[in-house]
Scaffold this motif. Structure first.
Motif, PDB file in Angstrom:
ATOM      1  N   ASP A 192       0.864  -1.176   0.000  1.00 24.13           N
ATOM      2  CA  ASP A 192       0.000   0.000   0.000  1.00 24.13           C
ATOM      3  C   ASP A 192       0.904   1.230   0.000  1.00 24.13           C
ATOM      4  O   ASP A 192       2.040   1.188   0.470  1.00 24.13           O
ATOM      5  CB  ASP A 192      -0.917  -0.002   1.229  1.00 24.13           C
ATOM      6  CG  ASP A 192      -2.106   0.940   1.073  1.00 24.13           C
ATOM      7  OD1 ASP A 192      -2.378   1.370  -0.068  1.00 24.13           O
ATOM      8  OD2 ASP A 192      -2.766   1.241   2.084  1.00 24.13           O
ATOM      9  N   ASN A 333      -8.191   0.163  -0.222  1.00 18.50           N
ATOM     10  CA  ASN A 333      -7.265  -0.573  -1.075  1.00 18.50           C
ATOM     11  C   ASN A 333      -7.842  -1.967  -1.326  1.00 18.50           C
ATOM     12  O   ASN A 333      -8.852  -2.354  -0.742  1.00 18.50           O
ATOM     13  CB  ASN A 333      -5.866  -0.642  -0.445  1.00 18.50           C
ATOM     14  CG  ASN A 333      -5.872  -1.264   0.944  1.00 18.50           C
ATOM     15  OD1 ASN A 333      -6.449  -2.326   1.163  1.00 18.50           O
ATOM     16  ND2 ASN A 333      -5.255  -0.594   1.909  1.00 18.50           N
ATOM     17  N   TYR A 334      -7.190  -2.717  -2.207  1.00 18.24           N
ATOM     18  CA  TYR A 334      -7.717  -4.022  -2.591  1.00 18.24           C
ATOM     19  C   TYR A 334      -7.799  -4.989  -1.414  1.00 18.24           C
ATOM     20  O   TYR A 334      -8.762  -5.746  -1.274  1.00 18.24           O
ATOM     21  CB  TYR A 334      -6.847  -4.638  -3.690  1.00 18.24           C
ATOM     22  CG  TYR A 334      -6.827  -3.860  -4.982  1.00 18.24           C
ATOM     23  CD1 TYR A 334      -8.004  -3.590  -5.669  1.00 18.24           C
ATOM     24  CD2 TYR A 334      -5.627  -3.405  -5.529  1.00 18.24           C
ATOM     25  CE1 TYR A 334      -7.995  -2.877  -6.862  1.00 18.24           C
ATOM     26  CE2 TYR A 334      -5.598  -2.696  -6.718  1.00 18.24           C
ATOM     27  CZ  TYR A 334      -6.778  -2.432  -7.380  1.00 18.24           C
ATOM     28  OH  TYR A 334      -6.758  -1.725  -8.555  1.00 18.24           O
ATOM     29  N   THR A 356      -7.687   5.034  -7.713  1.00 24.40           N
ATOM     30  CA  THR A 356      -7.025   3.736  -7.566  1.00 24.40           C
ATOM     31  C   THR A 356      -5.641   3.879  -6.938  1.00 24.40           C
ATOM     32  O   THR A 356      -5.014   4.928  -7.001  1.00 24.40           O
ATOM     33  CB  THR A 356      -6.888   3.021  -8.919  1.00 24.40           C
ATOM     34  OG1 THR A 356      -6.173   3.862  -9.818  1.00 24.40           O
ATOM     35  CG2 THR A 356      -8.252   2.688  -9.497  1.00 24.40           C
ATOM     36  N   LYS A 357      -5.181   2.781  -6.325  1.00 24.10           N
ATOM     37  CA  LYS A 357      -3.853   2.705  -5.726  1.00 24.10           C
ATOM     38  C   LYS A 357      -3.088   1.548  -6.345  1.00 24.10           C
ATOM     39  O   LYS A 357      -3.676   0.610  -6.887  1.00 24.10           O
ATOM     40  CB  LYS A 357      -3.961   2.455  -4.215  1.00 24.10           C
ATOM     41  CG  LYS A 357      -4.549   3.573  -3.400  1.00 24.10           C
ATOM     42  CD  LYS A 357      -4.535   3.171  -1.933  1.00 24.10           C
ATOM     43  CE  LYS A 357      -5.024   4.258  -1.021  1.00 24.10           C
ATOM     44  NZ  LYS A 357      -4.967   3.840   0.409  1.00 24.10           N
ATOM     45  N   GLY A 359      -1.091  -1.921  -6.028  1.00 19.27           N
ATOM     46  CA  GLY A 359      -1.301  -3.053  -5.140  1.00 19.27           C
ATOM     47  C   GLY A 359      -1.726  -4.278  -5.921  1.00 19.27           C
ATOM     48  O   GLY A 359      -2.036  -4.204  -7.119  1.00 19.27           O
ATOM     49  N   CYS A 429     -10.538   1.731  -3.216  1.00 13.32           N
ATOM     50  CA  CYS A 429      -9.858   2.915  -3.753  1.00 13.32           C
ATOM     51  C   CYS A 429      -9.882   4.040  -2.727  1.00 13.32           C
ATOM     52  O   CYS A 429     -10.754   4.087  -1.855  1.00 13.32           O
ATOM     53  CB  CYS A 429     -10.572   3.423  -5.006  1.00 13.32           C
ATOM     54  SG  CYS A 429     -10.507   2.337  -6.441  1.00 13.32           S
TER      55      CYS A 429
END
Length: 455
Positions: A192, A333-334, A356-357, A359, A429
């Motif tokens: 992350d 995050n995912y 979005t990030k 990961g 996200c």
């Protein structure tokens, strides 16, 4: 008089400026935006110099008159920003708002809580358990009040904290290298903020620094990354939800489903009503910290039983057209979104999207395939998420809408809504494309659901 510059007029910057001013510093605040006059006025009324429209570039510092004792940055400002690097090379101390709070609160014992996921729930839950036991245990940091705001409150209060419960992000830890909690908790570690820290190794090292400086580290043995690096630790308290823990643990859940230490059972593991195995992990880390803080098992059990949950983290919002509704806006995050999918009843209608990030989306995509009947995407990252999902084995309905309101409307109208059990907002996200933070996104979702329930 000590001269301090605070960069940024967000919550952390406001708190740092007020605290430093109360301590007798000559404070100047630099803010790149020009349209936040309300915050600026609140500081100017205290006699603090506020300079709007001043970006973090060398110019304001090159022309600085007189000695500059420190520059204090907000968590949103990268530690390796070129101007900050140049200031450090020139011998100017640079630190974060958390470090300023530590200098004011270090005489009180801290419990520092960090981790990729789980830290907000652990912070709220631990603060609740300590408070229900009659202790003064305010929480701050990456949740609720800023650390500096809490320090300012403690200056003016006759009730001094027994414990300071501080949630700490990697952004805050890297700019506060002196913070050394009495108790440190590390919940999980998955990739992350790599766009900020550059690598998983750098991200891990920042969090490890906080626990290394902690007098009593508490670590989650169920997390693969933490367990893989167990050799990095000397004396520490490890916890596990497994009756046969993968490594030696001091606190675990036995085959009779009781929370147990090496000295014997404490209380039933179902004392906490929150769903999911991850919340069992959270409960164990909180229990370990509370025991270290001196609470008896009966007080811990009572606190766990009465915990109402965390806003925006698998927060139940009642029913809508026969669906159980959950607000999981905190899933930024995912990995956090995967935890949410695993915890709620399936099949689920999932609302996801935002900024979005980086990961690994693999587990999230696999759980969508297993537990979601439809996904409605919204926000800036919708098309990127759509491409990921289409490249996976997901065979449910997939839609894109501009915003959360339209996404909710589409979810309730799609043909699979009648076969779903759950409506889940779990964005995977960040929120900054359309909201100020995940709390604002969650509040908007609450309002949308409340209005739909009343219609």
């Amino acid at each position: 008089m000590t001269a301090s510059v605070v960069v940024g007029l967000g919550r952390s910057g406001l708190g740092a400026a007020r605290l430093l001013h109360a301590q007798g510093h000559q404070v100047t605040v630099l803010e790149s935006k020009k349209d936040i006059s309300r915050q600026a006025e609140s500081l100017q009324q205290l006699g603090i110099d506020v300079r709007l429209g001043t970006p973090l570039e060398p110019d304001p510092f090159l022309a600085w008159e007189g000695p500059l004792d420190q520059v204090v940055i907000s968590p949103g400002i990268a530690w390796d920003h070129p101007t900050l690097v140049r200031l450090r090379q020139q011998g100017v101390p640079v630190c974060g708002e958390m470090a300023v709070a530590w200098s004011a609160l270090a005489h009180h014992p801290w419990i520092g809580i960090t981790g990729t996921n789980g830290k907000t729930t652990v912070t709220h839950l631990l603060q609740h358990v300590l408070t229900q036991a009659g202790l003064q245990a305010p929480m701050a940091g990456n949740v609720g009040h800023s650390a500096a705001e809490l320090a300012l409150q403690c200056r003016s209060s006759t009730q001094k904290p027994d414990w300071v419960v501080m949630e700490m992000s990697s952004y805050q830890i890297e700019a506060a290298e002196r913070v050394a909690p009495a108790i440190g908790i590390w919940t999980t570690l998955t990739p992350d903020h790599l766009e900020r820290h550059g690598s998983l190794e750098a991200y891990r090292a920042i969090k490890r620094g906080l626990l290394t400086r902690s007098r009593h580290p508490i670590l989650n043995a169920d997390d693969p990354d933490l367990r893989e690096h167990q050799q990095d630790w000397g004396p520490a308290t490890w916890v596990s939800t497994s009756a046969t823990p993968p490594i030696p643990c001091q606190l675990w859940i036995d085959e009779q489903h009781w929370v147990r230490t090496n000295d014997g059972p404490l209380f039933p593991a179902d004392v906490l009503a929150l769903p999911g195995n991850h919340n069992q992990q959270n409960m164990l880390m909180v229990t370990a910290a509370a025991l270290q803080a001196g609470l008896p098992a009966e007080a811990i059990e009572a606190g766990l039983k009465s915990f109402p949950g965390v806003p925006h983290r698998l927060e139940p919002l009642g029913q809508l057209q026969g669906l159980e509704v959950f607000n999981d806006s905190k899933a930024t995050n995912y990995d956090a979104a995967a935890v949410g999918l695993r915890a709620v009843p399936g099949p689920a209608l999932v609302l996801a999207g935002g900024q979005t990030k980086q990961g690994d989306a693999g587990e999230w995509l696999a759980l969508l395939e297993q537990r979601a009947c439809a996904v409605v995407l919204f926000g800036a990252g919708a098309f990127e998420l759509k491409a990921l999902i289409e490249a996976s084995s997901f065979d449910g309905e997939l839609w894109i809408e501009d915003d959360l309101a339209a996404a909710l409307s589409r979810a309730m109208d799609c043909k699979t809504a009648r076969s779903a059990s759950t409506l889940l907002l779990s964005p995977a996200c960040a929120s900054f494309d359309q909201y100020s933070d995940f709390e604002a996104r969650g509040e908007h979702f609450r309002t949308l659901i409340k209005n739909a329930q009343a219609a």
